[in-house]
Design an enzyme around this catalytic site. Structure first.
Site, PDB file in Angstrom:
ATOM      1  N   HIS A  97       0.868  -1.150   0.036  1.00 16.17           N
ATOM      2  CA  HIS A  97       0.007  -0.117   0.084  1.00 16.17           C
ATOM      3  C   HIS A  97       1.075   1.116  -0.107  1.00 16.17           C
ATOM      4  O   HIS A  97       1.929   1.222   0.436  1.00 16.17           O
ATOM      5  CB  HIS A  97      -0.859   0.125   1.246  1.00 16.17           C
ATOM      6  CG  HIS A  97      -1.719   0.954   1.142  1.00 16.17           C
ATOM      7  ND1 HIS A  97      -1.645   2.323   1.461  1.00 16.17           N
ATOM      8  CD2 HIS A  97      -3.391   1.021   0.913  1.00 16.17           C
ATOM      9  CE1 HIS A  97      -2.899   3.012   1.342  1.00 16.17           C
ATOM     10  NE2 HIS A  97      -3.912   2.138   0.729  1.00 16.17           N
ATOM     11  N   GLU A 169      -4.143   1.481  -7.245  1.00 15.00           N
ATOM     12  CA  GLU A 169      -4.640   2.339  -6.467  1.00 15.00           C
ATOM     13  C   GLU A 169      -3.785   3.731  -6.451  1.00 15.00           C
ATOM     14  O   GLU A 169      -2.808   3.743  -5.668  1.00 15.00           O
ATOM     15  CB  GLU A 169      -4.469   2.038  -4.636  1.00 15.00           C
ATOM     16  CG  GLU A 169      -5.624   1.065  -4.184  1.00 15.00           C
ATOM     17  CD  GLU A 169      -5.292   0.831  -2.827  1.00 15.00           C
ATOM     18  OE1 GLU A 169      -6.556   0.795  -2.127  1.00 15.00           O
ATOM     19  OE2 GLU A 169      -4.251   0.662  -2.056  1.00 15.00           O
ATOM     20  N   GLY A 175      -7.192   8.747   0.415  1.00 16.42           N
ATOM     21  CA  GLY A 175      -7.135   9.527   1.711  1.00 16.42           C
ATOM     22  C   GLY A 175      -8.203  10.492   1.609  1.00 16.42           C
ATOM     23  O   GLY A 175      -9.210  10.545   0.446  1.00 16.42           O
ATOM     24  N   SER A 213     -10.580   6.141  -2.923  1.00 13.71           N
ATOM     25  CA  SER A 213     -11.995   7.013  -2.743  1.00 13.71           C
ATOM     26  C   SER A 213     -13.022   6.408  -3.480  1.00 13.71           C
ATOM     27  O   SER A 213     -14.162   7.193  -4.034  1.00 13.71           O
ATOM     28  CB  SER A 213     -11.636   8.526  -3.407  1.00 13.71           C
ATOM     29  OG  SER A 213     -10.820   9.118  -2.703  1.00 13.71           O
TER      30      SER A 213
END
Length: 255
Positions: A97, A169, A175, A213
């Site tokens: 990640h 991602e 975030g 998101s």
């Protein structure tokens, strides 16, 4: 047979044992996760991993860990081994990640070791890849993401690719200030990834999930895209009802 569409979430550094138990209860009772066309998954923090694995053992929902070391044991204070992840009952491990890369200095060489360790232990690596806003602006988005994939998967046997998941991602989409990628852009990148990487033993491209998101407003459009094989949801699924809602919307969009 069509591959199931994956929908799941990582809780990151959130939830006590009590909160984890209540979340597990709600999704275990949700009829959507019994649908064969959908594969649900959840990735709790290590403190709740064994408990959530136990709570969801009788369901089709898969459980994963948020990270692991590549060694099975040793003097690595604060780390968790592949053996420990498997011993908790988890079948997935999230690797690479962007928060791990940025805050903890993980690189593609580390991730290659972790991918091999996960496969050797019988775990499914969920490899996270994505470009920064700067890399995207410079026209190097696809090259960056494909390089990350190729380095992390270097040396992986074709037969083991059946057990690999990729999560695209984009760093700029993650975030509380992230801007989600358009469905068209995400689908284009998924197509680039699938075309650049080897197929599995069935001759099918690797399964690539979109994360960044994902929310109730964009999940249906994303799920309807031909190259997107699943959704990896963040804060919109930190409440169990949010995960259930998005899973229902996503599956509906694919019918």
């Amino acid at each position: 047979m069509e591959t199931a569409f994956w929908v799941g979430t990582s809780w990151k550094m959130n939830k006590t044992l009590g909160e984890a138990a209540e979340y597990s209860r709600i999704i275990a009772e949700a009829a959507i996760f019994a649908e064969p066309a959908l594969q649900g998954f959840v990735i709790p923090p290590f403190t709740a991993l064994a408990q959530v694995c136990g709570d969801l053992k009788a369901t089709p929902i898969k459980v994963g860990a948020q990270n692991m070391h590549w060694q099975d044991a040793g003097a690595f204070t604060g780390e968790i081994s592949p053996h420990m992840v498997a011993d908790c009952g988890a079948t997935i491990v999230e690797l690479g990640h962007s928060e791990r890369r940025e805050h903890f200095g993980e690189n593609d060489i580390d991730l290659n070791r972790k991918v091999h360790a996960a496969l050797d232990r019988g775990l499914t690596p969920l490899l996270c890849v994505g470009e920064t806003a700067e890399e995207k602006a410079l026209g190097a988005a696809a090259e960056t993401v494909i390089r990350q994939c190729r380095m992390a998967l270097s040396g992986v046997q074709d037969a083991d690719l059946d057990r690999v998941l990729i999560a695209y991602e984009p760093v700029w989409a993650i975030g509380d200030k992230g801007v989600p990628a358009s469905a068209e852009y995400a689908d284009w990148m998924h197509g680039e990834i699938r075309q650049a990487l080897p197929t599995n033993t069935s001759g099918q491209p690797l399964t690539v999930l979109y994360g960044g998101s994902v929310n109730p407003d964009n999940c249906e459009e994303l799920a309807a895209m031909p190259h997107i094989g699943g959704l990896f949801i963040g804060r919109s699924a930190w409440q169990a009802t949010g995960l259930v809602d998005i899973a229902e919307r996503a599956l509906g969009a694919r019918k």
